[in-house]
Design a protein around this motif. Structure first.
Motif, PDB file in Angstrom:
ATOM      1  N   TYR A  66       0.793  -1.234   0.000  1.00  0.00           N
ATOM      2  CA  TYR A  66       0.000   0.000   0.000  1.00  0.00           C
ATOM      3  C   TYR A  66       0.825   1.283   0.000  1.00  0.00           C
ATOM      4  O   TYR A  66       0.263   2.374   0.073  1.00  0.00           O
ATOM      5  CB  TYR A  66      -0.936   0.011   1.223  1.00  0.00           C
ATOM      6  N   GLY A  67       2.144   1.158  -0.100  1.00  0.00           N
ATOM      7  CA  GLY A  67       2.982   2.349  -0.207  1.00  0.00           C
ATOM      8  C   GLY A  67       3.700   2.683   1.097  1.00  0.00           C
ATOM      9  O   GLY A  67       3.194   2.426   2.189  1.00  0.00           O
ATOM     10  N   ARG A  68       4.892   3.255   0.951  1.00  0.00           N
ATOM     11  CA  ARG A  68       5.726   3.551   2.124  1.00  0.00           C
ATOM     12  C   ARG A  68       5.150   4.672   2.984  1.00  0.00           C
ATOM     13  O   ARG A  68       5.146   4.587   4.208  1.00  0.00           O
ATOM     14  CB  ARG A  68       7.145   3.946   1.686  1.00  0.00           C
ATOM     15  N   VAL A 112      10.667  -0.023   7.083  1.00  0.00           N
ATOM     16  CA  VAL A 112      10.052   0.857   6.078  1.00  0.00           C
ATOM     17  C   VAL A 112      11.003   1.994   5.720  1.00  0.00           C
ATOM     18  O   VAL A 112      11.129   2.382   4.554  1.00  0.00           O
ATOM     19  CB  VAL A 112       8.696   1.393   6.581  1.00  0.00           C
ATOM     20  N   ALA A 113      11.714   2.538   6.720  1.00  0.00           N
ATOM     21  CA  ALA A 113      12.688   3.601   6.456  1.00  0.00           C
ATOM     22  C   ALA A 113      13.776   3.104   5.501  1.00  0.00           C
ATOM     23  O   ALA A 113      14.169   3.814   4.559  1.00  0.00           O
ATOM     24  CB  ALA A 113      13.304   4.089   7.763  1.00  0.00           C
ATOM     25  N   ALA A 114      14.282   1.881   5.730  1.00  0.00           N
ATOM     26  CA  ALA A 114      15.319   1.331   4.857  1.00  0.00           C
ATOM     27  C   ALA A 114      14.781   1.113   3.447  1.00  0.00           C
ATOM     28  O   ALA A 114      15.487   1.348   2.460  1.00  0.00           O
ATOM     29  CB  ALA A 114      15.854   0.020   5.437  1.00  0.00           C
ATOM     30  N   ALA A 115      13.516   0.680   3.337  1.00  0.00           N
ATOM     31  CA  ALA A 115      12.910   0.487   2.018  1.00  0.00           C
ATOM     32  C   ALA A 115      12.742   1.817   1.288  1.00  0.00           C
ATOM     33  O   ALA A 115      12.938   1.896   0.066  1.00  0.00           O
ATOM     34  CB  ALA A 115      11.561  -0.219   2.162  1.00  0.00           C
ATOM     35  N   PRO A 179       7.777   9.485  -0.561  1.00  0.00           N
ATOM     36  CA  PRO A 179       7.128   9.136  -1.835  1.00  0.00           C
ATOM     37  C   PRO A 179       5.733   8.556  -1.602  1.00  0.00           C
ATOM     38  O   PRO A 179       5.530   7.741  -0.704  1.00  0.00           O
ATOM     39  CB  PRO A 179       8.075   8.103  -2.452  1.00  0.00           C
ATOM     40  N   SER A 180       4.799   8.988  -2.425  1.00  0.00           N
ATOM     41  CA  SER A 180       3.399   8.605  -2.226  1.00  0.00           C
ATOM     42  C   SER A 180       2.947   7.494  -3.163  1.00  0.00           C
ATOM     43  O   SER A 180       1.760   7.149  -3.176  1.00  0.00           O
ATOM     44  CB  SER A 180       2.492   9.828  -2.426  1.00  0.00           C
ATOM     45  N   ALA A 181       3.871   6.938  -3.955  1.00  0.00           N
ATOM     46  CA  ALA A 181       3.493   5.871  -4.895  1.00  0.00           C
ATOM     47  C   ALA A 181       2.868   4.707  -4.146  1.00  0.00           C
ATOM     48  O   ALA A 181       3.360   4.287  -3.098  1.00  0.00           O
ATOM     49  CB  ALA A 181       4.719   5.399  -5.663  1.00  0.00           C
ATOM     50  N   ARG A 182       1.762   4.211  -4.683  1.00  0.00           N
ATOM     51  CA  ARG A 182       1.042   3.112  -4.043  1.00  0.00           C
ATOM     52  C   ARG A 182       0.901   1.967  -5.026  1.00  0.00           C
ATOM     53  O   ARG A 182       0.144   2.063  -5.997  1.00  0.00           O
ATOM     54  CB  ARG A 182      -0.332   3.588  -3.579  1.00  0.00           C
TER      55      ARG A 182
END
Length: 457
Positions: A66-68, A112-115, A179-182
């Protein structure tokens, strides 16, 4: 723009890492406020650790689906909600519930931060960015007791209240900058796999945590230990079977299909073992030098500063010489430090020198190097899941390491001989890590993988 994103990630991880170091000074006040015994008080940490383990794969998978941005903000929100619940808790049960909610949110912040770093930074700059994030844990160890002590002058409630404005500011910044990419999630979420994994991890963590370091073999027969370890063992093949049948598994068995990824997870497990040895250094100092427990804690500062300063250096070296060289150097330093503690741990100058070597060694293993490998080897759609795998293997290594070191110390009758034997054991483990690191890809092969990854992106 990238630097702003990096600072949002840095302070988010710092907030979660500080919570581990800052809560310690508050425990006596919480014990008095709620009139609980030591066994009950331990759940202030246990609830956090258990839910942190569960939160790591859950939040990582959600961020892949669902996105970072949305999941990172959710993690920060859960951490803040747990903090508020502890702060306002009228009884001890709600304190434990709040700590569990905190752990659930914190479990997703680091992977999630690392991703996000993998999504945002080009391959040639990932090492430096990961190194800065890795330095957070050394900084938290330095600042945590100081900040905790100052806030305790007001009330133990402020140790949790301070998280609320920080989380609010971070949530707003993350929503604006990340980044908002989902990605499109066409299949149903793997709740069956997540449920089995949650019970497996909780059982393993609880069983290992209940092993009595003073009598490890006897405690294995305890009903608080063996049923939980047995349950974890039985659930492992069931979990793998469930994941093979799932349309979008929480942990795809093929995620660790390459030799590089399997080696990275083995190194993460070993690094967790080595990290636990640090927790026993104050006990060694009390035994060897007859100092107070508080002074023994301050004697860890050279190690902590080495970790804090070494982490960003290791990150920059990753971008120049690659992961194999950095991990080989780090594991060799860790081995040397552990063997010095075994041979001459009762010598003050050797104690400090070994601490610096251990700090530099852990800086070159924990955090950036292993996560660098996971970012380069995993597909973009599984970056957070790969980071979660690294975190889980490190956490299990920490749990096993605590039981192992306690068992070795107890088997030698405690005292200086017991601690020296424990550091010999961890030294042998560190030497095994060094040998494993020779199996990692050389820099040329690593650059080829990163170049192909950039072209595919």
């Amino acid at each position: 723009m990238r630097n702003k994103v990096l600072w949002v990630l840095f302070f988010g991880v710092l907030m979660a890492a500080l919570d581990i170091a800052i809560v310690g000074p508050a425990l006596p006040a919480i014990k008095t406020a709620f009139a609980v015994d030591e066994r009950s008080l331990a759940w202030v940490f246990n609830a956090y650790v258990l839910m942190n383990l569960v939160g790591t794969p859950l939040m990582a998978k959600l961020s892949d689906r669902y996105g970072r941005r949305s999941i990172y903000v959710l993690d920060i929100g859960l951490f803040a909600a747990g903090s508020a619940l502890v702060m306002l808790a009228p009884n001890f049960a709600l304190v434990i519930l709040g700590r569990g909610v905190q752990g659930l949110g914190a479990g997703g912040i680091f992977p999630v931060a690392a991703a996000v770093i993998g999504d945002t930074f080009p391959p040639e700059k990932r090492g430096g960015a990961l190194g800065l994030i890795g330095a957070v844990f050394g900084l938290a160890f330095i600042l945590g007791p100081i900040v905790g002590g100052l806030l305790l002058l007001l009330s133990w409630h402020w140790i949790f209240a301070i998280n609320l404005p920080i989380a609010a500011a971070l949530g707003v910044a993350a929503w604006r900058l990340l980044p908002s990419a989902r990605p499109s999630a066409s299949s149903a979420f793997d709740w069956a796999g997540m449920s089995v994994l949650a019970v497996l991890l909780a059982s393993l963590a609880f069983g290992l945590n209940q092993i009595d370091a003073a009598a490890p073999l006897h405690s294995l027969r305890s009903p608080q230990v063996w049923p939980f370890l047995l349950l974890a063992l039985v659930l492992l093949p069931i979990f793998l079977q469930v994941e093979r049948r799932a349309d979008d598994p929480i942990f795809r068995p093929g995620l660790l299909s390459t030799r590089q990824l399997r080696l990275a997870c083995a190194l993460a497990f070993g690094a967790g073992l080595g990290e636990v040895a640090v927790l026993f250094l104050p006990s060694l100092a009390v035994t060897a030098f007859a100092v107070s427990e508080s002074r023994a804690s301050f004697m860890l500062l050279p190690l902590v500063f080495a970790l804090f300063l070494g982490a960003p250096v290791a990150g920059r070296l990753l971008d120049r010489i690659g992961s194999r060289a950095v991990i080989l150097g780090g594991s060799a330093l860790l081995t040397l430090g552990m063997l010095l503690l075994w041979l001459h741990g009762a010598s003050l100058w050797v104690y400090y020198a070994a601490g610096v070597l251990v700090g530099l060694g852990l800086a070159s293993l924990l955090g950036a190097p292993i996560r660098y490998i996971m970012l380069n080897e995993a597909a973009a759609t599984e970056r957070a899941a790969a980071q979660a795998a690294a975190t889980l293997f490190t956490s299990v290594g920490q749990l096993v390491g605590a039981a192992l070191v306690g068992a070795v110390v107890a088997s030698m009758g405690g005292g200086l001989p017991g601690y020296k034997a424990a550091y010999l054991t961890i030294g042998v483990v560190s030497l095994a890590l060094t040998l494993l690191a020779f199996g990692l890809k050389p820099r040329t092969a690593e650059l080829e993988m990163m170049t192909g990854q950039s072209v595919a992106a």
